[in-house]
Design an enzyme around this catalytic site. Structure first.
Site, short mmCIF file in Angstrom:
data_model
loop_
_atom_site.label_atom_id
_atom_site.label_comp_id
_atom_site.label_asym_id
_atom_site.label_seq_id
_atom_site.Cartn_x
_atom_site.Cartn_y
_atom_site.Cartn_z
N THR A 1 -28.24 122.92 -46.30
CA THR A 1 -29.63 123.04 -46.73
C THR A 1 -30.19 124.35 -46.19
O THR A 1 -29.90 124.73 -45.05
CB THR A 1 -30.47 121.84 -46.26
OG1 THR A 1 -31.82 122.00 -46.71
CG2 THR A 1 -30.48 121.69 -44.76
N HIS B 1 -23.35 111.02 -34.11
CA HIS B 1 -22.65 110.97 -32.83
C HIS B 1 -21.72 109.76 -32.73
O HIS B 1 -20.89 109.68 -31.83
CB HIS B 1 -23.68 110.93 -31.70
CG HIS B 1 -23.22 111.61 -30.45
ND1 HIS B 1 -21.90 111.90 -30.19
CD2 HIS B 1 -23.91 112.07 -29.37
CE1 HIS B 1 -21.80 112.50 -29.02
NE2 HIS B 1 -23.01 112.62 -28.50
#
Length: 418
Positions: free
Chosen positions: A336, A389
């Protein structure tokens, strides 16, 4: 007289909003003609006529929510253009007084038992149809699907389960929602959120709740990329018919880094990691209706010109509301570019179920300490990598971003390999 119904559009599309009628009452249409544009959660879809004839009645107007199977209008295969239900009904009134049709108590009861479907519920078309037949609210149906999708057997199981204390009625829920609205002493404007904006909002919140999202940052010296573009842009345009932009450099660098750190090209499905061996790179595009992420397929197999051409084509389709579901499905990683709008730094939100997204930012000249301790003014860009994560450790994420930085600061190999 034929009914115009919302057809089965795609596996993941069961509801939508009438965005625009492309015809009006009295218009002649041929079989296959586009007659109405439907706004769905992901894309706008044109509904084509299944018959040749004249539109005699439009039942569902623009802005109304509809589901697959709903009747939205009527068509007369023997009608004449310019004749609508309004004129025909007027003629009937002149011939004889119109009697009030008798209501069938059983049909009235059946209709009142069917609840309004909740647009947030993910369900197969067959499950929605069965729920309507049984008068069941899909939002009350438990499902065993790990993705929360309601299937026909879930509806049957809920219907056959012992009845519990009745849930609050829809009017009660609506009154409660209405009471939660904040009233203001000063003027305000209330605007209904589009279906796509509602979906974007819902998905972004779900990502925040259902992932262990973390963002790491770095900066890249864009001197080499800018110099290379300056040298090659004219010949590149002349040869390929498309401009050499920054995005192809970043797409190629991302593919190279994903090959070295494959967990950033994975996703979680249940208790398994699905590590993708393909490189379909999503490129975020801002439109008036919100952010969409069309996908550049097989970016590893395309040269710079192929990537740039895909980006141009997908961007135009996005702005014209012409993207198909195929254009949006199956990406493995997303890029992006907030720098287009002047963003200096941001933490991009993951495009689930992907586990990585790279954020590009504005290029700004800044004084930089060089290896020989001299100071030079360089065009610098901050990069941000958000990652899940649960799959990716901090060490891998940092090394992934450093690898992208290294390739962009020495882009000649990228161009040659591309």
């Amino acid at each position: 007289m034929q009914e115009i119904k919302i057809p089965e559009l795609a596996e993941s599309i069961t509801e939508g909003t009438i965005a625009e009628w492309l015809v009006k009452e009295g218009d002649k249409v041929e079989k296959g003609d586009a007659i109405v544009e439907l706004e769905t959660d992901k894309v706008n879809v044109e509904v084509n006529s299944e018959f040749t004839g004249v539109i005699t009645e439009i039942i569902s107007t623009e802005g109304e929510d509809v589901s697959v199977g709903d009747t939205i209008g009527k068509l007369d295969e023997n009608g004449e253009a310019g004749v609508s239900s309004v004129s025909s009904s007027t003629e009937k009134k002149e011939e004889a007084p119109k009697e009030e049709p008798k209501k069938d108590p059983s049909q009235e009861s059946k209709q009142s038992a069917v609840p309004e479907q909740n647009g947030d519920v993910i369900a197969s078309p067959a499950a929605r149809k069965r729920a309507r037949e049984l008068g069941i609210d899909l939002s009350e149906v438990p499902t065993r699907d790990p993705l929360g999708r309601v299937r026909p057997d879930d509806v049957e199981a809920h219907n056959n389960a012992p009845k519990q204390e009745a849930a609050p009625s829809k009017p009660a829920k609506q009154e409660a929602a209405k009471s939660e609205k904040t009233e203001f002493d000063k003027p305000v404007e209330r605007v209904k959120m589009t279906r796509r904006r509602q979906t974007i909002a819902k998905n972004l919140v779900e990502v925040q709740h259902n992932t262990a999202m973390l963002t790491t940052f770095n900066e890249v010296d864009m001197t080499a990329v800018m110099e290379l573009r300056k040298q090659r842009k004219d010949k590149f345009l002349e040869k390929n018919g498309v401009k050499l932009g920054f995005m192809s450099f970043f797409a190629k660098a991302v593919v190279g880094a994903l090959k070295e750190f494959p967990l950033l090209n994975a996703e979680i499905q249940g208790n398994e990691l699905v590590i993708k061996k393909f490189y379909d790179i999503g490129i975020a595009v801002s439109t008036d209706e919100g952010l969409v992420v069309p996908v550049v397929r097989d970016a590893d197999r395309k040269d710079f010109a192929g990537i740039e051409q895909d980006i141009v084509d997908l961007g135009k389709k996005a702005r014209d509301n012409k993207l198909s579901l195929k254009d949006l499905q199956g990406g493995s990683f997303t890029i992006t570019n907030g720098g287009t709008f002047g963003s200096m730094m941001s933490t991009p939100i993951l495009n689930a179920p992907q586990v990585g997204i790279l954020g590009m930012h504005n290029i700004v000249k800044r004084p930089i300490a060089m290896p020989d301790d001299s100071i030079e003014v360089r065009p610098m860009m901050y990069l941000a990598l958000s990652y899940d994560h649960r799959i990716v450790d901090g060490k891998e994420a940092v090394q992934f971003l450093v690898r992208i930085k290294q390739m962009l600061e020495d882009p000649y190999d990228l161009l040659l390999e591309g």
